[in-house]
Structure formats: structure tokens, C-alpha cells
Write an enzyme that holds these catalytic residues in place. Structure first.
Site, PDB file in Angstrom:
ATOM      1  N   HIS A 136       8.541 -39.351  74.075  1.00 21.81           N
ATOM      2  CA  HIS A 136       8.615 -40.398  75.101  1.00 21.81           C
ATOM      3  C   HIS A 136       8.515 -39.733  76.466  1.00 21.81           C
ATOM      4  CE1 HIS A 136      10.486 -43.566  77.579  1.00 21.81           C
ATOM      5  NE2 HIS A 136      10.267 -44.408  76.588  1.00 21.81           N
ATOM      6  N   ASP A 213      16.597 -36.066  71.132  1.00 23.06           N
ATOM      7  CA  ASP A 213      16.519 -37.423  71.675  1.00 23.06           C
ATOM      8  C   ASP A 213      16.724 -38.384  70.502  1.00 23.06           C
ATOM      9  OD1 ASP A 213      15.796 -39.933  72.552  1.00 23.06           O
ATOM     10  OD2 ASP A 213      13.879 -39.338  73.422  1.00 23.06           O
TER      11      ASP A 213
END
Length: 419
Positions: A136, A213
Site C-alpha cells: 500500500h 503492516d
């Protein structure tokens, strides 16, 4: 797996009562353009159960006060609730110490904290920060910013066409210059569940710390940070049925103690003079200013809700939805799924020949079906596949096969209209 009592005997229950669960989420009963809402944008944000909504109301009605700094009753009450929530988070991800849980604004804030604080202390000119092709933007841009002012550089782990990391190439890329590996547990676009434990083990052979993450994993998979042995882990409350504006950074105590503060202000200090400031102990050293108090408190309610259902039940139901939706969507002529890894969470990204994803999304919206279209904050990944974007349907435990049928029917209608 859940259990109930019958005639003083414990009976195992395998039934997943999704219709009962849906009653806990008021927004799922709404209508869009005169159609019942089909909410399939859970990777962007999840809906909130009454337990969380009522807890927010209760805070403002009965507890509202600033925390950590007051001796009066309300401040003590709010502080106790806020710190109790920290303990619940620590238990949820199994930290060694409660003070290894830092409350942030969300995943992005947590990554930026590490990039700024860890980066300032441990990343220097000539060093390498390693990320992957599927990250991301929140796990790309902060490291680019750090590289620009530190003189470090980024190294990118490649993937195959299925959307799986190439571990052999990852191993060959590791050397003494690599100072941090930052990897998504689950891809928000592809749904790929990465072998993060293996990545951590390999990285630690070179004494390289690893940041995970977990924004797209925390709501689908049980996470034990001690078992993973990750150095940092970040996630957001709003993707796990909690409030927006709250997230968590887990860091091993040894790193958090060595890292300088991320921001200055109230509550992160012990003493302040015009000559020198001494910093507060963990976790407060990284929590400057008045936080999103009610969101921090109510994150515990979201955790309790997830635990009450159980990850075994969640995984089973979501996997059934994923397999069913995959099979049904692939029956549509010209439709291609982007991301076909062997291990996936309940996310399907797809394209249809000669039709822009945005146009499909607009037609689905008119049918009351909420999906996400575009690059999903993964533009480098779109470049890898040579596409501008996808339609993404992401499922939660409150979604149903009937909603999958509506999605498939809606895509078929969009294809007919746009072909």
C-alpha cells in the site's frame, strides 16, 4: 469454534448464524438508491456493531474528560478505561508488555512514526529499506521520504503473476546494508496472505528488524506478535469493526526504548525547561497531545466482539464466501481475477475486458452494491499487471452468499450495458 450448554454437557456448535450477526450492524439495514445495501467494501473500512456505537455514546454521556493529567473523578474514570483498552489490545496480539502498545491515528500514522523515529536513529546514507511490489502507498511513501533525507534507498521484493512473493529472490537480496524489512501481512488489493513468519525468520538471520503492516490481517487472522517475533506491527481500528482515528503500533521494547520521540507536546514529557526536556516512559513517549480518547476506549469493544465470534468461525465463513464468489465471478465472460495466490483473505479484485472498473462500480452502486474501484493505493502493483485499476469486492463475516449472488448479477448487468 463456539460451545453451548445442554443438560450440563458442553456441546460443540458449528453453525454460523450470519443473520443474527447482521442484526448487530445497523447500517447493513439501510437502502441505497432504493435498493437494500450490499456492503462489499470492507477492506476500505468495516461497519460497526451496536456494541461499539453504544460505547462511543456512553463515553461522551458518562466519561468525557481528558486523560492522564487530571486528579478529578471523570479524568480518572476515562484514564482507567483508556488504559484498560490498551491491556485488551496487548492481550489480543499477545505482547510481552502492555507498554509495547502505542496508540496511533491508524496504520499510516504507525508506519510514519517508525519511519521518522526508527529512521532518524538507525537509517543512514547507503542503507537499504526493503518493501514489496504489493505494498500500500502507506508502506511505500514514508520510506521514500526517509530515503530522500537520509541517503538510504529502497529495494523491492518481486512477485509472480499470481501475486505471491518470490522468497528465493527475497533471500538473495538480503545483505548487511538492509536495515529494515517492511511487508504487508495481507495485500489490500490481491488478498494474498504473505508468509510473514518465514520472512521474519529469514530477516532475523541477518539481524534485520521487520515491520508488519497488519491493516488487512487483524480482522481476519489471529495474530501473536511473540510467536511471529516481528519487531513492529501496525493496524487500524476502523478495519476491525472499531472507530476511525485509532490505530496501534506494536514495537518490541528494546526498539521503542532506543527510538527518539515522534512528536513533542503534552504527556510525552517528564520535565520541561527552556534548556532541556526529558521524555516520559513507554508508551507515553510516543503519544503526544490529547488522543482520540473515545476511539481508544471503544477499540476494546471491537476486540471483544471479534473474540466472541472467534477466528475459526470468521475464517471458515469468509473463506466460503471467497471460494463461492471466485467460482461465480469466473463464469462471466471476459472477467479476470487479479491475484490468485494459493493463500488469500476474502478479497477479490477483477477486471472485465474493455470495460473501465469505474464504470462497473457506478452501475453496481445504482444497484445498492458498494465495491471499491481504482488502484487501491497500490499504483506500483497496477503497473506490474499493466492495468489502470480493478473492481475490488472485499468480504466480512457479516456478508452472505445471497449478497455474492447480487454482486455477480450486478456485474453481469454492467457487462451487458457497457459492452
Amino acid at each position: 469454534m463456539k460451545f453451548f450448554m445442554k443438560n450440563d454437557n458442553i456441546i460443540e456448535s458449528t453453525e454460523f448464524k450470519v443473520e443474527m450477526i447482521r442484526k448487530d450492524f445497523p447500517l447493513l439495514t439501510t437502502t441505497v438508491h432504493g435498493k437494500p445495501l450490499v456492503y462489499l467494501d470492507n477492506a476500505a473500512t468495516s461497519q460497526k456493531p451496536w456494541d461499539v456505537i453504544k460505547a462511543i455514546e456512553n463515553y461522551y454521556a458518562h466519561q468525557n474528560s481528558n486523560i492522564h493529567r487530571g486528579v478529578h473523578y471523570l479524568s480518572q474514570l476515562a484514564t482507567e478505561a483508556y488504559e484498560e483498552s490498551r491491556k485488551k489490545v496487548a492481550q489480543f496480539i499477545n505482547t510481552a508488555h502492555n507498554h509495547e502498545v502505542i496508540f496511533t491515528k491508524g496504520t499510516t500514522d504507525g508506519i510514519n512514526l517508525v519511519a521518522s523515529s526508527f529512521g532518524r536513529k538507525f537509517i543512514h546514507s547507503g542503507d537499504i529499506i526493503m518493501i514489496s511490489t504489493m505494498e500500500h502507498h502507506s508502506n511505500i511513501v514514508p520510506w521514500q521520504l526517509l530515503s530522500e533525507y537520509s541517503g538510504a534507498s529502497l529495494s523491492v521484493i518481486p512477485i509472480n503473476e499470481k501475486g505471491e512473493l518470490l522468497l528465493d529472490q527475497f533471500k538473495s537480496m538480503l545483505n548487511k546494508k538492509v536495515k529494515l524489512v517492511c511487508i504487508a501481512y495481507v495485500s489490500n488489493t490481491l488478498g494474498t496472505v504473505n508468509p510473514v513468519k518465514k520472512i521474519i525468520e529469514i530477516s532475523h538471520q541477518y539481524n534485520i528488524p521487520v515491520l508488519i503492516d497488519a491493516a488487512q490481517a487483524i480482522q481476519h487472522l489471529p495474530i501473536d506478535v511473540q510467536e511471529l517475533d516481528c519487531d513492529f506491527l501496525v493496524f487500524s481500528g476502523h478495519k476491525m469493526y472499531g472507530p476511525t482515528g485509532i490505530g496501534v503500533l506494536y514495537g518490541k521494547e528494546k526498539w521503542l526504548e532506543d527510538m527518539p520521540p515522534y512528536q513533542g507536546g503534552g504527556d510525552m514529557i517528564k520535565t520541561v525547561s527552556f534548556d532541556k526536556t526529558t521524555y516520559n516512559e513507554l508508551p507515553f513517549k510516543f503519544e503526544a497531545g490529547t488522543p482520540n480518547i473515545e476511539a481508544g476506549i471503544c477499540l476494546a469493544n471491537a476486540i471483544a466482539y471479534i473474540k466472541n465470534i472467534g477466528f475459526d468461525q470468521i475464517h471458515r465463513h469468509e473463506h466460503e464466501l471467497l471460494e463461492y464468489a471466485t467460482d461465480e465471478l469466473l463464469k462471466i465472460a471476459g472477467l479476470k481475477i487479479i491475484g490468485t495466490a494459493a493463500h488469500k483473505a476474502s478479497v477479490i479484485s477483477f477486471i472485465v475486458d474493455n470495460i473501465h472498473p469505474y464504470d462497473i462500480g457506478l452501475i453496481l452502486d445504482k444497484l445498492g452494491i458498494a465495491v471499491r474501484t481504482g488502484h487501491h493505493c497500490t499504483q506500483p502493483l497496477m503497473d506490474f499487471y499493466g492495468i489502470a485499476g480493478t473492481v475490488r469486492a472485499s468480504f466480512a463475516f457479516y456478508n452472505t452468499k445471497e449478497e455474492v449472488d447480487q454482486l455477480v448479477s450486478g456485474v453481469k448487468k454492467a457487462v451487458r450495458m457497457l459492452s
